[in-house]
Design a protein around this motif. Structure first.
Motif, PDB file in Angstrom:
ATOM      1  N   ALA A   1       0.865  -1.222  -0.001  1.00 50.29           N
ATOM      2  CA  ALA A   1       0.104  -0.060   0.012  1.00 50.29           C
ATOM      3  C   ALA A   1       0.868   1.263  -0.307  1.00 50.29           C
ATOM      4  O   ALA A   1       0.450   2.283  -0.589  1.00 50.29           O
ATOM      5  N   ASP A   2       1.956   1.130   0.516  1.00 47.18           N
ATOM      6  CA  ASP A   2       2.926   2.341   0.770  1.00 47.18           C
ATOM      7  C   ASP A   2       3.405   2.855  -0.760  1.00 47.18           C
ATOM      8  O   ASP A   2       3.892   4.147  -0.945  1.00 47.18           O
TER       9      ASP A   2
ATOM     10  N   ASN B   1       1.170   8.590  -5.481  1.00 47.49           N
ATOM     11  CA  ASN B   1       0.111   9.409  -5.765  1.00 47.49           C
ATOM     12  C   ASN B   1       0.269  10.848  -4.893  1.00 47.49           C
ATOM     13  O   ASN B   1       0.039  12.007  -5.201  1.00 47.49           O
ATOM     14  N   GLU B   2       0.913  10.795  -3.584  1.00 53.51           N
ATOM     15  CA  GLU B   2       1.390  11.941  -2.975  1.00 53.51           C
ATOM     16  C   GLU B   2       2.328  12.907  -3.637  1.00 53.51           C
ATOM     17  O   GLU B   2       2.192  13.963  -3.735  1.00 53.51           O
TER      18      GLU B   2
ATOM     19  N   ARG C   1      -6.676   9.817  -8.232  1.00 54.12           N
ATOM     20  CA  ARG C   1      -5.830   8.496  -8.036  1.00 54.12           C
ATOM     21  C   ARG C   1      -5.049   8.357  -9.156  1.00 54.12           C
ATOM     22  O   ARG C   1      -5.304   7.498 -10.147  1.00 54.12           O
TER      23      ARG C   1
ATOM     24  N   GLU D   1       1.689   2.646  -3.601  1.00 55.40           N
ATOM     25  CA  GLU D   1       0.584   3.844  -4.129  1.00 55.40           C
ATOM     26  C   GLU D   1       0.568   5.052  -3.565  1.00 55.40           C
ATOM     27  O   GLU D   1       0.380   5.895  -4.314  1.00 55.40           O
ATOM     28  N   ARG D   2       0.507   5.055  -2.236  1.00 52.36           N
ATOM     29  CA  ARG D   2       0.406   6.152  -1.467  1.00 52.36           C
ATOM     30  C   ARG D   2       1.432   7.261  -1.803  1.00 52.36           C
ATOM     31  O   ARG D   2       1.238   8.527  -2.128  1.00 52.36           O
TER      32      ARG D   2
END
Ligand SMILES: [Zn+2]
Length: 248
Positions: free
Chosen positions: A54-55, A61-62, A73, A57-58
């Protein structure tokens, strides 16, 4: 032969455009390679869940939104079921024709392997081979290719290494989008200024963050450290220009 080359050239051009226009979500799939003969890797893979990646994608995106990409997204990173077939290996001292043949085989492999699951195939395919850290202190080089939108990552099957593995996965994803390496291959030093997260910082070192395509942050002129997680990584301006998050 000419037809194959023409189709390949067209599809490379199309892929490059369609993955870096940033007007809709880009889909990335992570495919663990099932290592039946290696119990440590097998257990690690069977414990893998979406929150382990998950990190990535995070982070993407950030960083994208930081450069003004204003869709909700920009990137979706999803874990796919394990794949049993291993990607083709590149010979250590292969010539240009062997390399072309290998990259063609890799593209065919990626197509086949990413269609094996019930889920629709993603645009970018990252295959992750997990190595047992008790046997392999170092692993082969990971690769990410814009031609074919495919990457092969060598990672460690260890909970302690999950977050560092994700730094490598993010690096190879960005290669598939056209980002280049920003470190010296001899010394592994981040290149100045493109490989520095904060090139204008004074004094220049220690750098608090690593630039993702440099892979290490400079502590001083001689010491370079691999970040322990994507929390300590940024996408620098040179990389943002290459993947068209930023325009000159
Ligand atoms: Zn690289």
């Amino acid at each position: 032969m000419l037809l194959i080359l023409a189709v390949a050239a067209w599809s490379n051009w199309y892929d490059k455009l369609s993955t870096t226009d940033w007007d809709e979500t880009l889909y990335v799939g992570i495919f663990p390679i099932d290592e039946a003969e290696n119990a440590v890797a097998r257990d690690y893979i069977s414990d893998l869940s979406a929150d382990r990646v998950a990190d990535i994608e995070r982070f993407l995106n950030e960083e994208a939104q930081g450069y003004g990409i204003d869709i909700a997204r920009p990137v979706s990173v999803e874990l796919y079921p394990p794949v049993t077939e291993r990607p083709p290996e590149r010979a250590a001292d292969s010539n240009v024709f062997q390399n072309m043949w290998w990259s063609l085989k890799l593209r065919m492999y990626a197509r086949r392997a990413s269609r094996a699951s019930d889920k629709p195939p993603p645009q970018i395919r990252i295959f992750v081979i997990y190595h047992d850290p008790t046997f392999s202190r170092s692993v082969p080089h990971s690769v990410g290719m814009q031609k074919g939108l495919v990457g092969v990552v060598h990672a460690f099957a260890s909970d302690r290494m999950t977050r560092t593995n994700n730094v490598v996965i993010a690096h190879e994803i960005l290669h598939t989008l056209g980002a280049s390496d920003k470190y010296d291959p001899e010394t592994l030093a981040p290149l100045y200024p493109a490989g520095y997260a904060e090139p204008d910082k004074s004094p220049r070192t220690p750098q608090p963050f690593a630039e993702v395509m440099a892979g290490r942050r400079a502590i001083d002129d001689q010491t370079f450290e691999i970040p322990e997680s994507l929390d300590r990584v940024v996408v620098g301006e040179a990389t943002a220009l290459e993947i068209r998050w930023a325009r000159k």
